[in-house]
Design an enzyme around this catalytic site. Sequence first.
Site, PDB file in Angstrom:
ATOM      1  N   TYR A  57      21.266 -27.010 -30.657  1.00 53.04           N
ATOM      2  CA  TYR A  57      20.755 -27.283 -29.314  1.00 53.04           C
ATOM      3  C   TYR A  57      20.692 -28.790 -29.056  1.00 53.04           C
ATOM      4  O   TYR A  57      20.275 -29.573 -29.908  1.00 53.04           O
ATOM      5  CB  TYR A  57      19.350 -26.708 -29.132  1.00 53.04           C
ATOM      6  CG  TYR A  57      19.265 -25.192 -29.118  1.00 53.04           C
ATOM      7  CD1 TYR A  57      20.397 -24.393 -29.024  1.00 53.04           C
ATOM      8  CD2 TYR A  57      18.031 -24.561 -29.205  1.00 53.04           C
ATOM      9  CE1 TYR A  57      20.309 -23.009 -29.018  1.00 53.04           C
ATOM     10  CE2 TYR A  57      17.927 -23.171 -29.185  1.00 53.04           C
ATOM     11  CZ  TYR A  57      19.072 -22.403 -29.098  1.00 53.04           C
ATOM     12  OH  TYR A  57      18.962 -21.039 -29.088  1.00 53.04           O
ATOM     13  N   SER A 215      17.135 -14.162 -23.731  1.00 55.16           N
ATOM     14  CA  SER A 215      17.593 -14.027 -22.346  1.00 55.16           C
ATOM     15  C   SER A 215      16.937 -12.845 -21.644  1.00 55.16           C
ATOM     16  O   SER A 215      17.615 -11.995 -21.053  1.00 55.16           O
ATOM     17  CB  SER A 215      19.121 -13.896 -22.270  1.00 55.16           C
ATOM     18  OG  SER A 215      19.568 -14.045 -20.936  1.00 55.16           O
ATOM     19  N   GLY A 219      19.702 -14.607 -17.676  1.00 59.86           N
ATOM     20  CA  GLY A 219      20.204 -15.843 -17.085  1.00 59.86           C
ATOM     21  C   GLY A 219      19.643 -16.137 -15.707  1.00 59.86           C
ATOM     22  O   GLY A 219      20.251 -16.872 -14.921  1.00 59.86           O
ATOM     23  N   LEU A 221      18.906 -13.717 -13.373  1.00 62.38           N
ATOM     24  CA  LEU A 221      19.134 -12.621 -12.429  1.00 62.38           C
ATOM     25  C   LEU A 221      17.885 -11.790 -12.192  1.00 62.38           C
ATOM     26  O   LEU A 221      17.645 -11.302 -11.081  1.00 62.38           O
ATOM     27  CB  LEU A 221      20.256 -11.713 -12.937  1.00 62.38           C
ATOM     28  CG  LEU A 221      21.675 -12.281 -12.922  1.00 62.38           C
ATOM     29  CD1 LEU A 221      22.646 -11.267 -13.496  1.00 62.38           C
ATOM     30  CD2 LEU A 221      22.087 -12.662 -11.504  1.00 62.38           C
ATOM     31  N   LEU A 222      17.082 -11.603 -13.233  1.00 63.20           N
ATOM     32  CA  LEU A 222      15.903 -10.745 -13.125  1.00 63.20           C
ATOM     33  C   LEU A 222      14.653 -11.497 -12.678  1.00 63.20           C
ATOM     34  O   LEU A 222      13.590 -10.903 -12.548  1.00 63.20           O
ATOM     35  CB  LEU A 222      15.631 -10.061 -14.470  1.00 63.20           C
ATOM     36  CG  LEU A 222      16.699  -9.064 -14.930  1.00 63.20           C
ATOM     37  CD1 LEU A 222      16.492  -8.682 -16.385  1.00 63.20           C
ATOM     38  CD2 LEU A 222      16.677  -7.826 -14.040  1.00 63.20           C
TER      39      LEU A 222
END
Length: 325
Positions: A57, A215, A219, A221-222
Amino acid sequence: MANTMIYRRLGRTALQVSALCLGTMNFGPRTSEAESFAILDDAFEAGINFIDTANQYGGHLGVGATETLLGGWLAKNPARRDRIVLATKVHEPMSDDINDRGLSARHIQMACDASLKRLRVDHIDLYQMHHIDRAAPPEEIWQAMDRLIAQGKITYVGTSNFPGWAIARANERAAAAHRLGLACEQSLYNLIERRAELEVIPACQAYGMGVIAWSPMAGGLLAGPSADADGRRSADGAVLAADARANQLARFATLCETLGQSPSAVALAWLLHMPGVTSAIIGPRRREQLTSVLHAPMLKLDAETLAQIDAIFPPVGPAPEAYAW
């Protein structure tokens, strides 16, 4: 900030981790050091004792940058270290060197030493294989992990993004050597992506492993319309994905509204109701994104609500067994 966090055993181990795990992938490349430290402070105060990172990361700041930032936060108050379950990962390329990647015994040892240095700690609580390395024999991997355990550099071993068959193979090799084996699997799992239910989660349950879901918002969407302000949904692919699922997402938003909860909180609560799931990873970019979902582990969804959610986002299992009979 009151600590009302729920804790769960990590699989069959005696280790207790918070139902929410703080993911740090945004820290550094997308979230400033100051804001990252503030999020870490808030999470710690709220009772989140499980922090997940990875040696790769860092985004445009370079591999290792997030571990370095996290090490700086730990160094500010060393007393916090013993109250945190610290997890990181190994596998991804750390340079152009052909051997500076994967799960060879050599790379595992070197990568662990480098992570310890960046994190400014003497041990890692949970050392996870970020991806499967089909070229690395399981005996070689366990040789490296056993050495790190013997050296006191790591305590538990986990996997991430592994298929069910590889989870079974790794555990069988460990059992043959009278070792504990894998403590957990960190898997992509959310209402939209439920393929982990086919074989990965059943394999983890069979071997007494915890499941850490990454996730949980798919990403963004939810997370509902407000997720657009996050920037996560600005990419063309994400916009197309949202458009393709517009009906599902609208039905989900309506259900969440009737519950008086945000889509983010319900998506997290749903995960924590699923069999085998120990913890869900949240990766906030801003402090308010963290505080808005801290209550999710305490949110109870009744059977009717869970059935309504399944009607919107159908399960994909059980796994087919081909010719088995």
